[in-house]
Design an enzyme around this catalytic site. Sequence first.
Site, PDB file in Angstrom:
ATOM      1  N   PRO A   1       0.827  -1.201   0.000  1.00  0.00           N
ATOM      2  CG  PRO A   1      -0.663  -1.495   1.758  1.00  0.00           C
ATOM      3  CD  PRO A   1       0.565  -2.063   1.154  1.00  0.00           C
ATOM      4  N   GLY A   2       0.445   2.244  -0.751  1.00  0.00           N
ATOM      5  CA  GLY A   2       1.123   3.534  -0.707  1.00  0.00           C
ATOM      6  C   GLY A   2       2.334   3.670  -1.604  1.00  0.00           C
ATOM      7  CB  THR A   3       4.303   1.400  -3.678  1.00  0.00           C
ATOM      8  OG1 THR A   3       3.203   0.562  -4.011  1.00  0.00           O
ATOM      9  CG2 THR A   3       5.079   0.805  -2.537  1.00  0.00           C
ATOM     10  N   GLY A   4       2.200   3.917  -4.787  1.00  0.00           N
ATOM     11  CA  GLY A   4       1.883   4.742  -5.949  1.00  0.00           C
ATOM     12  C   GLY A   4       1.226   3.983  -7.086  1.00  0.00           C
TER      13      GLY A   4
ATOM     14  CG  HIS B   1      13.802  -1.541  27.484  1.00  0.00           C
ATOM     15  ND1 HIS B   1      13.209  -2.730  27.819  1.00  0.00           N
ATOM     16  CD2 HIS B   1      13.657  -1.419  26.147  1.00  0.00           C
ATOM     17  CE1 HIS B   1      12.721  -3.295  26.732  1.00  0.00           C
ATOM     18  NE2 HIS B   1      12.986  -2.517  25.691  1.00  0.00           N
ATOM     19  CD  GLU B   2      14.068   2.006  24.045  1.00  0.00           C
ATOM     20  OE1 GLU B   2      14.736   1.694  23.040  1.00  0.00           O
ATOM     21  OE2 GLU B   2      12.941   1.531  24.271  1.00  0.00           O
TER      22      GLU B   2
ATOM     23  CG  HIS C   1      16.669  -2.291  22.650  1.00  0.00           C
ATOM     24  ND1 HIS C   1      16.501  -3.620  22.343  1.00  0.00           N
ATOM     25  CD2 HIS C   1      15.499  -1.883  23.187  1.00  0.00           C
ATOM     26  CE1 HIS C   1      15.282  -3.998  22.692  1.00  0.00           C
ATOM     27  NE2 HIS C   1      14.644  -2.961  23.212  1.00  0.00           N
TER      28      HIS C   1
ATOM     29  CG  ASP D   1      11.853  -5.174  22.720  1.00  0.00           C
ATOM     30  OD1 ASP D   1      11.543  -4.542  21.700  1.00  0.00           O
ATOM     31  OD2 ASP D   1      12.287  -4.657  23.762  1.00  0.00           O
TER      32      ASP D   1
HETATM   33  P1  ADP Z   1      -1.309   2.931  -3.706  1.00  0.00           P
HETATM   34  O1  ADP Z   1      -2.395   3.030  -4.704  1.00  0.00           O
HETATM   35  O2  ADP Z   1      -0.144   2.114  -4.158  1.00  0.00           O
HETATM   36  O3  ADP Z   1      -1.752   2.515  -2.349  1.00  0.00           O
HETATM   37  P2  ADP Z   1      -1.276   5.741  -4.102  1.00  0.00           P
HETATM   38  O4  ADP Z   1      -1.059   5.802  -5.546  1.00  0.00           O
HETATM   39  O5  ADP Z   1      -2.683   5.895  -3.653  1.00  0.00           O
HETATM   40  O6  ADP Z   1      -0.705   4.396  -3.511  1.00  0.00           O
HETATM   41  O7  ADP Z   1      -0.356   6.804  -3.392  1.00  0.00           O
HETATM   42  C1  ADP Z   1      -0.833   7.708  -2.452  1.00  0.00           C
HETATM   43  C2  ADP Z   1      -0.087   9.012  -2.518  1.00  0.00           C
HETATM   44  O8  ADP Z   1       1.270   8.844  -2.123  1.00  0.00           O
HETATM   45  C3  ADP Z   1      -0.025   9.570  -3.909  1.00  0.00           C
HETATM   46  O9  ADP Z   1      -1.129  10.355  -4.175  1.00  0.00           O
HETATM   47  C4  ADP Z   1       1.259  10.371  -3.889  1.00  0.00           C
HETATM   48  O10 ADP Z   1       1.047  11.639  -3.337  1.00  0.00           O
HETATM   49  C5  ADP Z   1       2.126   9.602  -2.944  1.00  0.00           C
HETATM   50  N1  ADP Z   1       3.006   8.675  -3.660  1.00  0.00           N
HETATM   51  C6  ADP Z   1       2.977   7.333  -3.559  1.00  0.00           C
HETATM   52  N2  ADP Z   1       3.923   6.783  -4.329  1.00  0.00           N
HETATM   53  C7  ADP Z   1       4.550   7.792  -4.958  1.00  0.00           C
HETATM   54  C8  ADP Z   1       5.619   7.855  -5.906  1.00  0.00           C
HETATM   55  N3  ADP Z   1       6.227   6.745  -6.348  1.00  0.00           N
HETATM   56  N4  ADP Z   1       6.005   9.069  -6.344  1.00  0.00           N
HETATM   57  C9  ADP Z   1       5.401  10.171  -5.889  1.00  0.00           C
HETATM   58  N5  ADP Z   1       4.401  10.185  -5.012  1.00  0.00           N
HETATM   59  C10 ADP Z   1       3.972   9.018  -4.533  1.00  0.00           C
HETATM   60 ZN    ZN Z   2      12.635  -2.734  23.655  1.00  0.00          ZN
END
Ligand code: ADP
Ligand code: ZN
Length: 624
Positions: free
Chosen positions: A202-205, A422-423, A426, A499
């Site tokens: 998720p979030g890779t674009g 603790h920290e 580590h 941990d």
């Molecule tokens: P996914 O669909 O893979 O979950 P998104 O395309 O919805 O991710 O990405 C969410 C936001 O994160 C985008 O609108 C952008 O602002 C940012 N983002 C994610 N990946 C990139 C990337 N490779 N380059 C630039 N911005 C990115």
């Molecule tokens: Zn710890």
Amino acid sequence: MPLLILLVIGLLFVGQKWFSSPSVQPLPYSAFKAALRQGQIQKIQIGKARIRGTHLIPGEQAPDRLPDDAGLKRPGRFVTIRVDDPGLVHELEALQVPYTGQREGGWFTTLLGWLLPVILMVGLWSLMARRMGGAARGLTNFGKSRARIYAEQETGVSFADVAGVDEAKAELLEIIDFLRQPQKYTALGGRIPKGVLLVGPPGTGKTLLARAVAGEACVPFFSLSGSDFVEMFVGVGAARVRDLFKQAQDRAPAIVFIDELDAVGKARGINPMQPNDEREQTLNQLLAEMDGFDPRKGVIVLAATNRPEILDPALLRAGRFDRQVVVDRPDLQGRLHILQLHAKAIRLTSEIDLNAIAARTPGMVGSDLANVINEAALLAARYGKAAVTMDELDEAIDRILAGPQKKSRVMAPKEKQRVAYHEAGHALVAEMLPTADPVRKVTIIPHGVAALGYTQQLPAQDRYLYTQEELLDRITVLLGGRAAEALIFQDISTGAQDDLQKASDLARRMVTALGMSEQLGPYTIEHEPQSMFLPHRTRAPQTYSEATAQAIDREAQGIVEHMARRAHRLLEASQGTLETLAQYLLVHEVIDQSTLALLLAGLCGHGHIPSDLVVRRFNAAPIT
Ligand code: ADP
Ligand code: ZN
Ligand code: MG
């Protein structure tokens, strides 16, 4: 609407008045019969349920008790409820009272009786529809796809807006080229891929990339999210799919984008206790459409998922989503590019080093990095600064890594002391072990909900492989916090739970999946579904014997116990250093990388490990 309801109620009221005019006198049936026998009834109409008629009303008598003598005054109308009385007609004939049959209810009552419920229903319905907004409106035009159509200038996204995923971009270039000039490919008889699946955490674009492809190719972009298909009525999703493909084909060349494909595309029959007809129908329709359309027309189906392993295999067959493009977590360079891209939108001070930020954020994806930049801008605004500095960026990373700093949360001094040791434990173990990643930052400022402090280690570069020695060192570092507590306080606390969990998981994986235990050898036992991205914990049915299960437990337990001992011994050997680090933490709350180097350099005796604590591979030889 309220007006209509008022009108109806008014009408009802008037009608009521009309029919029950006060001059009509209700009589009990017995009184009616008595009056009949006394000749006071003039004529009657016999309805199905009621008998109406005129009678001669005596003077001041109560209406239900007619007097014996007929002190007659004036004729009046009466009504009585009809009783089953077969002899009535005979009596009427004998008394020569004229009678007629009567159909109950005039046309008006009938109409009202029919109309009223209908009006009420419609009123209620539209009232509810207004309340529920779009949901109920969907009912009236369900089946119509909610696909939004973007012409190319409307996606407004190009490849320049996506950074750090160059391999995925390169693969998608071909698709773009095809959409731009399909005849170039079809002239040679080549088969254009129908479906391309974007796979990645998720979030890779992925969503961004799909939109960029449409933008680059200058074609309409039809997008729907998998969850849009799964509606409350069976058949709606399927109708949407049909409609979506029809629209796209009409406007070809075009891109159909199905986001979160896993919502519809889950393998069928995965859970026999919970059949989902709707999803299955939708999926079947999708498969049928993908087989049905002619790729030479120039429609390409893009889809995105972060859980490819749960997709129905039928989706991945040739002629469907047979091409997969992996959109992976960005590496150092990729992160830098993403940061640069998003940093354009905010005002930075000149001394900002995005390289350092990229180096501090291994494992973060595009959306996290976008978030870091945005969060830093918000923080700078909150602190009233004119531009974002390194401080805000650092804090933003901490926030995103571990939740916002909670300076306000007061920790009891005793707890704080424990967390400091603790920290420090580590950090010290990590610094002592040759293969452990260098410590970047140690803090005892509470972060987020659970973390009371944390030690961030940072690999010198992105890591793809770990040796057995490195894994054992890693487990030892994880156990370092608890070891320090035990060493200093002769007692342990609940703070080590996370941990321990991580260390145990890692040890178990070494035994069952990585072939790193002597007793079980290279035979792997865990056949996890190949989730590349998410820690998807579905325990496969146990396919090994009870004896093996016991061996696994013994081995994994052995690893954790040995490494716990090892951590303890390491700290024991450098207890002075541990004290120094912990005391520093108690005062300053944070140790960064350079300070840590200074603190450690100023201390003699640091840097050499007792030779028996160098562990390259796990064997049962106990550490004492
Ligand atoms: P996914 O669909 O893979 O979950 P998104 O395309 O919805 O991710 O990405 C969410 C936001 O994160 C985008 O609108 C952008 O602002 C940012 N983002 C994610 N990946 C990139 C990337 N490779 N380059 C630039 N911005 C990115
Ligand atoms: Zn710890
Ligand atoms: Mg997405």
